[in-house]
Design an enzyme around this catalytic site. Structure first.
Site, PDB file in Angstrom:
ATOM      1  N   ASP A  98      42.749  27.847  40.040  1.00 54.11           N
ATOM      2  CA  ASP A  98      42.335  26.609  39.965  1.00 54.11           C
ATOM      3  C   ASP A  98      42.581  26.423  38.295  1.00 54.11           C
ATOM      4  OD1 ASP A  98      40.840  28.843  38.725  1.00 54.11           O
ATOM      5  OD2 ASP A  98      39.405  27.454  40.004  1.00 54.11           O
ATOM      6  N   SER A  99      43.409  27.412  37.385  1.00 52.78           N
ATOM      7  CA  SER A  99      43.362  27.108  36.035  1.00 52.78           C
ATOM      8  C   SER A  99      44.731  26.030  35.652  1.00 52.78           C
ATOM      9  CB  SER A  99      44.238  28.143  36.008  1.00 52.78           C
ATOM     10  OG  SER A  99      45.551  28.388  36.600  1.00 52.78           O
ATOM     11  N   ASP A 126      43.676  29.682  45.139  1.00 49.53           N
ATOM     12  CA  ASP A 126      42.708  29.957  44.072  1.00 49.53           C
ATOM     13  C   ASP A 126      41.881  29.536  45.470  1.00 49.53           C
ATOM     14  OD1 ASP A 126      42.026  31.721  42.346  1.00 49.53           O
ATOM     15  OD2 ASP A 126      42.511  30.434  40.613  1.00 49.53           O
ATOM     16  N   LYS A 147      42.465  33.677  46.320  1.00 44.30           N
ATOM     17  CA  LYS A 147      41.304  34.133  45.429  1.00 44.30           C
ATOM     18  C   LYS A 147      39.936  33.900  44.805  1.00 44.30           C
ATOM     19  CE  LYS A 147      43.073  34.015  40.767  1.00 44.30           C
ATOM     20  NZ  LYS A 147      41.316  33.742  40.588  1.00 44.30           N
ATOM     21  N   GLU A 156      36.118  34.285  42.632  1.00 37.37           N
ATOM     22  CA  GLU A 156      35.987  34.681  41.268  1.00 37.37           C
ATOM     23  C   GLU A 156      34.005  35.539  41.934  1.00 37.37           C
ATOM     24  OE1 GLU A 156      35.945  32.429  38.395  1.00 37.37           O
ATOM     25  OE2 GLU A 156      37.874  32.037  38.298  1.00 37.37           O
ATOM     26  N   GLU A 194      40.261  40.302  34.164  1.00 37.26           N
ATOM     27  CA  GLU A 194      40.596  39.331  32.870  1.00 37.26           C
ATOM     28  C   GLU A 194      40.052  39.677  32.433  1.00 37.26           C
ATOM     29  OE1 GLU A 194      40.831  34.732  34.360  1.00 37.26           O
ATOM     30  OE2 GLU A 194      41.720  34.714  32.503  1.00 37.26           O
TER      31      GLU A 194
END
Ligand code: KIV
EC number: 2.1.2.11
Length: 261
Positions: A42-43, A81, A110, A112, A179
Site C-alpha cells: 500500500d506504499s 497489502d 500482508k 500490519e 520494518e
C-alpha cells in the site's frame, strides 16, 4: 516458475528477494530481474498515487494495482497489502482477501500488526488465505508510533515486537516483515521464528529483504531513507530524456525522416 506458499514456508535461511511493484511495467521488470516475490504494497498510495501516507489507500485501489501487477508478472509469487481498516474485523478481512486473491490474482495478503491482529490472522489462515505479517514500523499506524521512526530500541518495545512476531507465527502467518528495527532485534526474531523474516531497514540478518521499487530506482524525489540503497538515479535520467524530447519537438528535430511514413 511461480513459487508456492509451501516453498515460502520452507524458506528459512534462504536469502529471498521481495520487491514492491504496482503496475504492469514495474512488475514485468521485477519478474525479469528474477525476484522471488512481488509485494503490491500500500506504499503505492505514496509513491504512485501521491498521498502523504498509506492511510487513504482503498481496497479498490489495491485491487486495480494488484490486477495490473499480476498481468506484468504471471510467473512470480505476488503478495497484496490489505489496506488500512480493511481487516478491522475478520469478516472485512475475509472480504478483502477474497477480492485480492480471486479478482486480483494475488497468492497471499500482508497485514500490519502483532498480537492485536492474531485473531484476524488465525481466521484468514483457517480459511486458507496465506498471510504475511508485518511488525516494527507499521506505516498504517505510524502516527501512533511517533512517525516513521526506528522501532524497538527500548527493551519494552523490542519485547512487544518479538512477542508480536511469535504470535503471528503461531496464528499461521507464512512469514513476517520486520520494518525499521535494530539489526540485533531482527537477528533475534529471525533466530526465534521458524518462518522466514523479510527485512526492510532491519539489517542483514533477516532471511529475506524487501525494498520499494521507486526507492531502488530513484523515482521518489529526494526522499531517501538511510536503509535504502538507490541503484539508479531514475528521476534524473527520466528528466534528461523528457527534456530532450521537449527540446527536439520545439526545434523541429523530432520526428525525423526515420520516424515518418
Ligand atoms: O507497503 C509496502 O510497500 C510495505 C513494504 C515497505 C514492506 O509494506
Amino acid at each position: 516458475m511461480r513459487r508456492t506458499v509451501k516453498e515460502f514456508r520452507q524458506a528459512k535461511g534462504q536469502r529471498l528477494v521481495y520487491l514492491t511493484a504496482y503496475d504492469y511495467p514495474t512488475a514485468r521488470l521485477a519478474q525479469e530481474a528474477g525476484v522471488d516475490a512481488i509485494l503490491v504494497g500500500d506504499s503505492l498510495g505514496m509513491v504512485v498515487l501521491g498521498y502523504s501516507s498509506t492511510v487513504p489507500v482503498t481496497l479498490e485501489e489495491m485491487l486495480h494495482h494488484t490486477k495490473a501487477a499480476r498481468r506484468g508478472a504471471p510467473d512470480t509469487f505476488l503478495v497484496a497489502d490489505l489496506p488500512y481498516l480493511s481487516y478491522a474485523t475478520l469478516d472485512r478481512a475475509l472480504f478483502a482477501a477474497e477480492r485480492l486473491l480471486k479478482e486480483g490474482g494475488a497468492d497471499a495478503v500482508k497485514l500490519e500488526g502483532g498480537e492485536e491482529v492474531v485473531e484476524i490472522v488465525s481466521g484468514l489462515s483457517r480459511a486458507g488465505v496465506p498471510v504475511l505479517g508485518h511488525v516494527g514500523l507499521t506505516p498504517q499506524t505510524a502516527s501512533q508510533l511517533g512517525g516513521y521512526k526506528l522501532q524497538g530500541r527500548r527493551p519494552e518495545e523490542a519485547e512487544r515486537i518479538l512477542k508480536g512476531a511469535l504470535a503471528l507465527e503461531e496464528a499461521g502467518a507464512y512469514g513476517v516483515v520486520l520494518e525499521m528495527v535494530p539489526k540485533e532485534l531482527a537477528k533475534e526474531i529471525t533466530e526465534r521464528l521458524s518462518i522466514h523474516t523479510v527485512g526492510i531497514g532491519a539489517g542483514p540478518h533477516t532471511d529475506a529483504q524487501v525494498l520499494v521499487f521507486h526507492d531502488v530506482v530513484g523515482l521518489y524525489g529526494d526522499f531517501k531513507p538511510r536503509f535504502v540503497k538507490r541503484y539508479l538515479e531514475g528521476e534524473k535520467l527520466f528528466l534528461e530524456a523528457l527534456s530532450q524530447y521537449v527540446r527536439e519537438v520545439r526545434e523541429g528535430v523530432f520526428p525525423a525522416e526515420e520516424h515518418s511514413f
